[in-house]
Design an enzyme around this catalytic site. Sequence first.
Site, short mmCIF file in Angstrom:
data_model
loop_
_atom_site.label_atom_id
_atom_site.label_comp_id
_atom_site.label_asym_id
_atom_site.label_seq_id
_atom_site.Cartn_x
_atom_site.Cartn_y
_atom_site.Cartn_z
N LYS A 90 -2.13 -0.18 -4.74
CA LYS A 90 -2.11 1.05 -3.94
C LYS A 90 -3.37 1.89 -4.09
CE LYS A 90 2.71 1.78 -2.93
NZ LYS A 90 3.45 0.78 -3.76
N GLU A 112 3.51 11.32 0.91
CA GLU A 112 4.93 11.17 0.60
C GLU A 112 5.02 10.07 -0.44
OE1 GLU A 112 3.60 9.48 3.11
OE2 GLU A 112 4.24 7.50 2.40
N SER A 380 1.23 -7.91 -6.96
CA SER A 380 0.79 -6.61 -6.45
C SER A 380 0.69 -5.52 -7.52
CB SER A 380 1.75 -6.14 -5.35
OG SER A 380 3.10 -6.17 -5.80
#
Length: 399
Positions: A90, A112, A380
């Site tokens: 991310k 968010e 990930s």
Amino acid sequence: MESYKIDENGFYGEFGGAYIPEILYKTVENLRESYVQILESDEFRKEYHDLLKDYVGRPSPLYYAKRMSEKYGCRLYLKREDLNHTGAHKINNAIGQILLAKKMGKTRVIAETGAGQHGVATATACALMNMPCTVYQGALDVERQHVNVERMKMLGATVIPVETGNKTLKDATNEAIRDWCCNPADTFYIIGSTVGPHPYPDIVARLQSVISEEIKWQLEEKIGRNYPDYLMACVGGGSNAAGTIYHYIDDERVKIILGEAGGLGVDTGQTAASLQVGTVGILHGSRIKLMQTDDGQIVEPYSISAGLDYPGTGPIHCNLHDKGRAQVLAANDDEALKAAYELTRLEGIIPALESAHALAILPKVCEQFKHDDVVVLTVSGRGDKDLDTYLKYIDVMGN
Ligand SMILES: *Cc1c(COP(=O)(O)O)cnc(C)c1O
């Protein structure tokens, strides 16, 4: 030949687009008109790639997993996004979007978050760039994910617990959009996955495409050709998968396999497998497949993995699934737990629960593999954040 890339109107097949309130039209239009030029400018690319290298720690290794390869009858390489700063892919996106925000003259960031992973990545990027940051998070998630809440606060972000609806991700997103509507001129909304109105899915996919850019030269170095036979990734909103496949999306030599979260089972109603059980609708400004009732109310998704329980999937993957370009399978909670323990014991890598959903697809598809097939699977994120969950099941899973 059919292309799976974005078209000039911001659609992937019948999915995507920008279904937004009138008040945001100018802001989104402005972003749409400038993002490609900024992202492709030499100045942006240099700043972005310097930060990816020296701050995030890229390139992430492409690791040949010998014991897993033996088990699944292929040559399995793991793309190690778990080794990035803050522990997942991310951060690639958060760093890129904050640079974009600065170039567009924005002075405030909102985001968010559900589990808090995107909130932490955004708060990190904002600390780095000295940008005020407000993160909306459902009040229930604030309770459940309190370590990430503390991390965001320590990084200087303001975390606003959202008390409406089910007090989870969808409600946090509504609140972030409301804030954006009130402050469109100075505020940049950093979206954490390949979701939201056009051009967000394309922005996030481009920023995450560093993953497949690296896979190309890393494979060339290791096996003497720059493409694998299979690419595998988990899908929540779709960003790590989009980054993994970006440079191969129209290369039919490369098969794509995606793992979504089955929860307790695709047919149980307790699931987040929105590509398989979802129907077409509009969520978060985008036409996608989502979990909804007959009269269009969002069904709360369920998965043991907090990062995969988005009620829809981004438009890129909806299209890949719809056209049969990607094979989509669900991994249930217990299968993901088992896969996480397996990787830990065979390779000494504790994966994030989300990533374990990609690993859990291996036993379901390995019959397709020929012995010398090259399979690249993206890990990930790392599992530190999931330790409590893993320990709860150690008697069942770890012998
Ligand atoms: C958030 C998250 C995901 C799911 O998001 P995508 O946008 O589908 O990639 C997967 N893995 C990890 C480690 C995450 O934090």
